[in-house]
Design a protein around this motif. Structure first.
Motif, PDB file in Angstrom:
ATOM      1  N   ASN A   1      -1.697   8.082  -8.797  1.00  0.00           N
ATOM      2  CA  ASN A   1      -2.246   7.563  -6.883  1.00  0.00           C
ATOM      3  C   ASN A   1      -1.550   8.687  -6.301  1.00  0.00           C
ATOM      4  O   ASN A   1      -1.823   8.834  -4.605  1.00  0.00           O
ATOM      5  CB  ASN A   1      -1.214   6.746  -6.482  1.00  0.00           C
TER       6      ASN A   1
ATOM      7  N   ASP B   1       1.285  -1.543  -0.453  1.00  0.00           N
ATOM      8  CA  ASP B   1       0.354  -0.302  -0.066  1.00  0.00           C
ATOM      9  C   ASP B   1       0.765   0.833   0.178  1.00  0.00           C
ATOM     10  O   ASP B   1       1.103   2.291  -0.550  1.00  0.00           O
ATOM     11  CB  ASP B   1      -0.710  -0.167   1.204  1.00  0.00           C
TER      12      ASP B   1
ATOM     13  N   LYS C   1       0.592   3.953  -2.750  1.00  0.00           N
ATOM     14  CA  LYS C   1       0.404   5.170  -2.493  1.00  0.00           C
ATOM     15  C   LYS C   1       0.917   6.494  -2.603  1.00  0.00           C
ATOM     16  O   LYS C   1       1.226   7.542  -2.643  1.00  0.00           O
ATOM     17  CB  LYS C   1      -0.442   4.732  -1.082  1.00  0.00           C
TER      18      LYS C   1
END
Ligand SMILES: Nc1ncnc2c1ncn2[C@@H]1O[C@H](COP(=O)(O)OP(=O)(O)O)[C@@H](O)[C@H]1O
Ligand SMILES: [Mg+2]
Length: 468
Positions: free
Chosen positions: A160, A80, A84
């Motif tokens: 992102n 993650d 991100k």
């Protein structure tokens, strides 16, 4: 502080030799800060970047990204964070060739699965506009210049909205003019989006644009000032001899990956020119470069990305349902199924579609005869636009469940393998569709039906049902 790396060390075991690629590096990056790193080939820049991007685990030392010590996190959380908080721009073009520019940009966000595809595509289009490629959104990588591809890579790295952008010699293969354009673009985007950036570059003029410039020397990172005068460097004894630097692949792992991609294309040309020895040496040297391990990591990532793209292709770009049903008399019907590639081009290949029919009996389903008519028998269907495939259905059942009075409840299943290639190797997506209809059985009079169901006109032969 977006990145805090302390006492980073990375050593590689290369046969019985130990290479200290990075030695006791501390690096802090504040939000919005631009740091450039220069240094000779083989000095450890790519290794450092891979560590601060949490791609490679340090031999020792600590890395915190956005306050989280990354190597203490679960795999999922780490993935993650990578997705991100960090954007990567690699030295080599890493576009997926079978996807349009806009799909390449959207992919990292689609993989995260956290936003609706419409939002992701809106952001992807916006980024392409901001990198000056508004009109090239539908172009495929092979139709784009090196500079354009790099712009797509930048847009993709930002999709992102990461807080840290890591760029490993992002312009080294571009001509000077394009290089300047790309750097100006990165600067404009950094001002707008506010990401911090660590850029490895061979170009000292570019490096001088940064808030801070650091130099890597044999694994040791030290500041230099913008005028190029070196600040005093810590003196470290180099215990182990540095590896020979004359062979091409010893430069950088990312370069190794790039060379590997090129190798296939160039090998035969080199052989043709009588360069067999050189080609073999190059291949062997490349294989012995443990950068391959990292290349494989990228490969795996790229494979996952391709599968996600394929899933998108197979699920949203390909539509399928019952187009029509006609009576052939008695209990025989001609059923037409459509497959539609909503983007028309490029073609989608559907392998061995297997369509079966079931009639609801009680609470279960009883299979009945469904046979393809000529055109639906091909092993591989090439779908561009909307195409129709015909089947013959025979409803040999004595009794059936009447959800709608007098009508049979029929379910068709269609199992297919979907691929962007006509001769796929591993890029196949399996898709199973269900279509449902109510179908008027033989020998039931319209008047009988109309007594129980109030149709505006004659009772239709079949009624489409949404999937359920
Ligand atoms: N996976 C690896 N295994 C063994 N040695 C490696 C590996 N990756 C890099 N090296 C070595 O570490 C040193 C630093 O490499 P790298 O970080 O790629 O340098 P740079 O990016 O500055 O050219 C080089 O001597 C290189 O050969
Ligand atoms: Mg490098």
């Amino acid at each position: 502080m977006i990145l805090r790396a302390t006492h980073l060390n990375k050593s590689y075991q290369d046969g019985d030799r130990c290479i200290d690629a990075v030695s006791d590096v501390d690096l802090m990056v504040r939000a919005g800060e631009l740091i450039s790193i220069v240094g000779r080939s083989g000095s450890g820049k790519s290794t450092l970047l891979a560590m601060i991007g949490a791609l490679t685990k340090p031999t020792s030392g600590d890395i915190a990204i956005a306050g989280e010590r990354v190597w203490e996190l679960s795999e999922k959380r780490l993935a993650d964070i990578r997705r991100k908080e960090i954007g990567f721009i690699f030295q080599f073009s890493s576009m997926l060739s079978n996807l349009r520019a806009v799909d390449n940009v959207a992919l990292p966000a689609l993989l995260g699965g956290e936003s609706a595809p419409e939002e992701i595509y809106a952001r992807a289009h916006d980024l392409l506009t901001r990198v000056g490629l508004a009109r090239r959104a539908s172009a495929f990588p092979c139709q784009m210049s090196g500079g354009e591809q790099r712009r797509v890579a930048i847009a993709r790295a930002l999709v992102n909205a990461p807080r840290l952008l890591l760029a490993d010699e992002p312009t080294s293969d571009l001509d000077e003019e394009t290089e300047e354009e790309i750097i100006a673009l990165l600067e404009a985007l950094r001002a707008e989006e506010g990401f911090g950036m660590v850029m490895v570059t061979h170009n000292r003029d570019l490096a001088a644009l940064a808030d801070r410039t650091l130099e890597m020397r044999q694994g040791v990172l030290a500041p230099i000032d913008a005028r190029g005068a070196e600040a005093p460097r810590p003196i470290r004894p180099i215990i182990l001899p540095a590896p020979a630097k004359h062979e091409p692949p010893a430069t950088a792992v990312f370069e190794g990956a790039r060379a590997l991609q090129r190798l296939g294309a160039n090998l035969w040309r080199m052989v043709g020119r009588g360069g067999l020895v050189a080609a073999l040496f190059f291949g062997v040297a490349l294989l012995s470069n443990a950068g391959i391990a990292r290349y494989q990591q990228f490969e795996i990532e790229a494979h996952r990305t391709r599968l996600a793209a394929l899933e998108e292709l197979a699920t949203s770009t390909l539509r399928s349902d019952i187009a029509s049903i006609a009576s052939l008399g008695g209990d025989r019907y001609e059923v037409t199924v459509y497959l539609e590639n909503i983007k028309r081009e490029p073609p989608i290949y559907v392998m061995s579609p297997s369509v079966r029919a079931f009639i609801q009996v009680g609470t279960g389903w009883q299979e009945t005869t469904l046979s393809p008519v000529a055109d639906a028998t091909a092993a591989v269907l090439k779908v561009t636009g909307r195409q129709l495939y015909r089947f013959m259905l025979e409803t040999r059942v004595e009794t059936f469940t009447e959800l709608l009075p007098h009508y049979m409840h029929v379910r068709f299943t269609n199992d297919m393998l979907v691929s962007p290639e006509s001769t796929p190797k591993d890029e196949l997506f399996q898709r199973s569709d269900n279509y449902f209809v109510y179908l008027k059985p033989k020998d039931v009079a319209d008047e009988t039906i109309l007594r129980d169901v109030r149709f505006p006109g004659a009772p239709p032969l079949w009624i489409w049902m949404p999937p359920h």
